[in-house]
Each structure stands twice: as C-alpha cells, then as structure tokens.
Write a protein that holds these residues in place. Structure first.
Motif, PDB file in Angstrom:
ATOM      1  N   UNK A 154       0.801  -1.204   0.000  1.00 44.91           N
ATOM      2  CA  UNK A 154       0.000   0.000   0.000  1.00 44.91           C
ATOM      3  C   UNK A 154       0.844   1.268   0.000  1.00 44.91           C
ATOM      4  N   UNK A 155       2.110   1.162   0.371  1.00 41.08           N
ATOM      5  CA  UNK A 155       2.961   2.348   0.448  1.00 41.08           C
ATOM      6  C   UNK A 155       4.314   2.052  -0.172  1.00 41.08           C
ATOM      7  N   UNK A 156       5.045   3.117  -0.456  1.00 41.00           N
ATOM      8  CA  UNK A 156       6.357   2.989  -1.060  1.00 41.00           C
ATOM      9  C   UNK A 156       7.434   2.950   0.016  1.00 41.00           C
ATOM     10  N   UNK A 157       8.553   2.317  -0.294  1.00 44.25           N
ATOM     11  CA  UNK A 157       9.667   2.210   0.638  1.00 44.25           C
ATOM     12  C   UNK A 157      10.731   3.241   0.279  1.00 44.25           C
ATOM     13  N   UNK A 158      11.296   3.860   1.296  1.00 44.91           N
ATOM     14  CA  UNK A 158      12.310   4.876   1.079  1.00 44.91           C
ATOM     15  C   UNK A 158      13.591   4.289   0.506  1.00 44.91           C
ATOM     16  N   UNK A 159      14.220   5.035  -0.365  1.00 46.15           N
ATOM     17  CA  UNK A 159      15.535   4.652  -0.860  1.00 46.15           C
ATOM     18  C   UNK A 159      16.571   5.285   0.063  1.00 46.15           C
ATOM     19  N   UNK A 160      17.224   4.480   0.846  1.00 46.81           N
ATOM     20  CA  UNK A 160      18.189   4.986   1.816  1.00 46.81           C
ATOM     21  C   UNK A 160      19.554   5.201   1.167  1.00 46.81           C
ATOM     22  N   UNK A 161      20.383   5.964   1.848  1.00 47.48           N
ATOM     23  CA  UNK A 161      21.750   6.189   1.399  1.00 47.48           C
ATOM     24  C   UNK A 161      22.754   5.494   2.305  1.00 47.48           C
ATOM     25  N   UNK A 162      22.268   4.920   3.387  1.00 42.58           N
ATOM     26  CA  UNK A 162      23.109   4.167   4.305  1.00 42.58           C
ATOM     27  C   UNK A 162      22.213   3.241   5.112  1.00 42.58           C
ATOM     28  N   UNK A 163      22.752   2.145   5.625  1.00 40.58           N
ATOM     29  CA  UNK A 163      21.920   1.195   6.364  1.00 40.58           C
ATOM     30  C   UNK A 163      21.713   1.638   7.807  1.00 40.58           C
ATOM     31  N   UNK A 164      20.672   1.129   8.412  1.00 39.35           N
ATOM     32  CA  UNK A 164      20.462   1.318   9.840  1.00 39.35           C
ATOM     33  C   UNK A 164      21.410   0.384  10.581  1.00 39.35           C
ATOM     34  N   UNK A 179      11.831  -3.542  -3.708  1.00 42.34           N
ATOM     35  CA  UNK A 179      11.277  -4.816  -3.223  1.00 42.34           C
ATOM     36  C   UNK A 179      10.651  -4.669  -1.842  1.00 42.34           C
ATOM     37  N   UNK A 180      10.562  -3.417  -1.354  1.00 37.19           N
ATOM     38  CA  UNK A 180       9.888  -3.158  -0.079  1.00 37.19           C
ATOM     39  C   UNK A 180      10.721  -3.406   1.150  1.00 37.19           C
ATOM     40  N   UNK A 181      12.064  -3.308   1.032  1.00 41.66           N
ATOM     41  CA  UNK A 181      12.937  -3.636   2.158  1.00 41.66           C
ATOM     42  C   UNK A 181      13.801  -2.455   2.577  1.00 41.66           C
ATOM     43  N   UNK A 182      14.065  -2.390   3.877  1.00 40.94           N
ATOM     44  CA  UNK A 182      14.975  -1.411   4.460  1.00 40.94           C
ATOM     45  C   UNK A 182      16.320  -2.090   4.725  1.00 40.94           C
ATOM     46  N   UNK A 183      17.447  -1.363   4.619  1.00 38.92           N
ATOM     47  CA  UNK A 183      18.767  -1.953   4.865  1.00 38.92           C
ATOM     48  C   UNK A 183      19.138  -1.945   6.348  1.00 38.92           C
ATOM     49  N   UNK A 184      19.601  -3.055   6.847  1.00 37.01           N
ATOM     50  CA  UNK A 184      20.032  -3.186   8.242  1.00 37.01           C
ATOM     51  C   UNK A 184      21.480  -3.657   8.292  1.00 37.01           C
ATOM     52  N   UNK A 185      22.322  -2.933   9.024  1.00 38.33           N
ATOM     53  CA  UNK A 185      23.713  -3.339   9.203  1.00 38.33           C
ATOM     54  C   UNK A 185      23.880  -3.867  10.633  1.00 38.33           C
ATOM     55  N   UNK A 186      24.936  -3.459  11.335  1.00 38.11           N
ATOM     56  CA  UNK A 186      25.168  -3.928  12.695  1.00 38.11           C
ATOM     57  C   UNK A 186      26.091  -2.961  13.412  1.00 38.11           C
ATOM     58  N   UNK A 187      26.132  -3.085  14.721  1.00 39.10           N
ATOM     59  CA  UNK A 187      27.016  -2.282  15.555  1.00 39.10           C
ATOM     60  C   UNK A 187      28.152  -3.120  16.116  1.00 39.10           C
ATOM     61  N   UNK A 188      27.815  -4.321  16.587  1.00 35.38           N
ATOM     62  CA  UNK A 188      28.795  -5.215  17.196  1.00 35.38           C
ATOM     63  C   UNK A 188      29.042  -6.408  16.282  1.00 35.38           C
ATOM     64  N   UNK A 189      30.260  -6.545  15.801  1.00 35.43           N
ATOM     65  CA  UNK A 189      30.632  -7.705  15.003  1.00 35.43           C
ATOM     66  C   UNK A 189      31.379  -8.686  15.901  1.00 35.43           C
ATOM     67  N   UNK A 190      30.787  -9.832  16.154  1.00 39.82           N
ATOM     68  CA  UNK A 190      31.405 -10.813  17.042  1.00 39.82           C
ATOM     69  C   UNK A 190      32.541 -11.583  16.383  1.00 39.82           C
TER      70      UNK A 190
END
Length: 279
Positions: free
Chosen positions: A74-84, A205-216
């Motif tokens: 029903x809605x559009x997904x934002x085009x991000x410039x960096x991941x969360x 494709x309706x997806x947001x980018x997710x990264x990470x803070x802590x890399x184990x």
C-alpha cells in the motif's frame, strides 16, 4: 561463504563508529527512534550507556527518495543512502541478528535458546539455504522472529550488475514470502558492502537496509569465550549484534548465545526485533 577471503576488506568497512550508517568522525549513527530515522551520537561506556532511551514504535519516516511500492503493498519504501545500524527503544534495548542460515543443525539450536528465554531476533537468510529449509523459516516466523533477506548466494553485491543484484534479492524474497506468508521488510548486504543499486533495488522490493554495531567475528571461530566477551563488553542501548547460524561450524556461536543471553537479561537488557515498518 568464504568470509575469510574478505576479512581485511570487511574489517576496514566496520572499523570504528563512522561506518555503515555512522556520520563521520562526529560518532553518530542512523537510528530508529520515536517513529523517525535520525542521526544520534553513539553511546559511550559508563553511566551514559545505561540511561533509558525514549520509547519507539520502530517506525520509519521519510528521509530520502522513494522506490515504487512492492507488489501488493500500500505504500512505497524509502531509498536509503546508508543502512540502519542501531535502534532505540525503552531502556537497555538490543537487537540480536544471525546471518547466512538457516542451517538444519545450528539454527534449531539457536531457536531453542531464544525460545527458552523468550527473546526475539532477526535472521538474515540466504535463499539457497532457505529454499531447502523452509520449515525453519516458518518456525522463525511462528516464534515472532523477523526473517530478513541476505541475498540468494551471498555474493559481493558491488561486483554485480543491477539485474544480478535484483535476482539475488528477488529470489530470496520469494522464498521468504512463500515460507512465512509475507515478504521481508529488511535486507542485509553480504560482507557489509552496499552500493546505490542495492539500496534502490531493496527499496523497490519493499525492504529497508540493516547493518550492525557489534561484530562478534564468530564466523572465524575465535572461541566461545571471545564471542561472549565481545558482546558483553560492547553491550549498550540500541546496539545491533551480528552473529552467524550457518556457513560453517557454528557450535561456538550457539554456546555463546546460550552463555551471554541470560547474563545480559539479568543485567537489565531486553531484546527487540523490528518488524515491518509503518510509513
């Protein structure tokens, strides 16, 4: 997934607070908070790290251009410039994420631990693995976990054409939707390498980018004690923890989760898995 081949490059990408969503030397990062995506200073160690954060509905608001709405959306997904790479919530909120699965041996073990402590996590799955383990995707969804897109074959997206990137993402989203009943709302680039095409196609494709803070660094099998120490030492409100439930021997990863999870819960942390956004 042969992550050791990109060890040096990956370390450079995630070194310090200024990577994968951080805003330069100022020590800020893209954060989901109070229904908005904002730049926020990274928490430091000490008393400030344990201060309660404002409640969050884990919604995203417009900050950039839009991609066309995915089929049936029903809605559009934002085009991000960096991941969360961080979230914000009530009190000591953290996010646990697991990449590269699902694996028929290690993923069920992790799911059992999470179920034991009533903790929800995010699983960024590879289509090749998901296609032959759809039952595990269904189990993730039934338990309240978030299933995200980690491409079909775990390639370096920056070396692919737009059509190849789309195929990697689209095929995986199709498998997830078939197994879970809905398309994924989040994606993560293999090796943490993003480019404009990945952001644009992900949004389409309706997806947001997710990264990470802590890399184990659990993929390198540094030892259970080292993995546990990394998570406990870097634990702070809003952090996103990266682990793996496939791609090799993940027995250390399983044992690490079993060890640090009750300790962090006793320390007052709680864990969230951001579900589909409302825009």
């Amino acid at each position: 997934m042969k992550k050791d081949q990109l060890f040096t490059r990956r370390r450079a990408l995630i070194a310090g607070a200024a990577v994968l969503g951080a805003a330069g030397a100022a020590g800020t990062a893209r954060v989901l908070t109070d229904g908005q995506a904002v730049e926020r200073s990274l928490p430091r160690s000490g008393p400030q790290a344990s201060r309660a954060l404002k409640p969050s509905a884990y919604r995203l608001q417009p900050l950039a251009g839009y991609g066309p709405p995915p089929h049936g959306a029903q809605s559009r997904t934002l085009v991000r410039h960096q991941p969360f790479m961080r979230v914000s919530g009530r009190g000591r909120t953290m996010v646990l994420t697991f990449d590269d699965g699902p694996d028929p041996h290690y993923t069920p073990e992790i799911l059992r631990v999470l179920r034991e402590y009533d903790v929800h996590a995010m699983f960024f799955v590879c289509g090749q693995m998901a296609a032959v383990n759809k039952n595990l995707l269904g189990e993730m969804a039934d338990d309240g976990h978030v299933v995200g897109n980690h491409t079909w074959s775990h390639p370096l997206l920056t070396k692919l054409s737009r059509s190849e990137i789309r195929s990697e993402m689209e095929r995986t989203s199709d498998v997830i939707e078939d197994a879970c009943g809905e398309s994924p709302a989040w994606f993560r680039a293999p090796y943490g390498e993003w480019n404009r095409a990945a952001y644009q196609i992900g949004a389409e494709l309706g997806m947001e980018p997710m990264a990470w803070t802590i890399d184990t660094l659990d993929w390198s099998r540094p030892g259970t004690r080292t993995i546990v120490g990394t998570v406990q030492k870097q634990a702070a409100p809003g952090v996103v923890v990266l682990q793996h439930d496939a791609g090799g021997d993940r027995s250390q990863s399983v044992q690490a989760v079993r060890t640090y999870l009750p300790r962090l819960l006793d320390a007052g942390y709680h864990f969230v898995a951001p579900h589909r956004k409302n825009t």
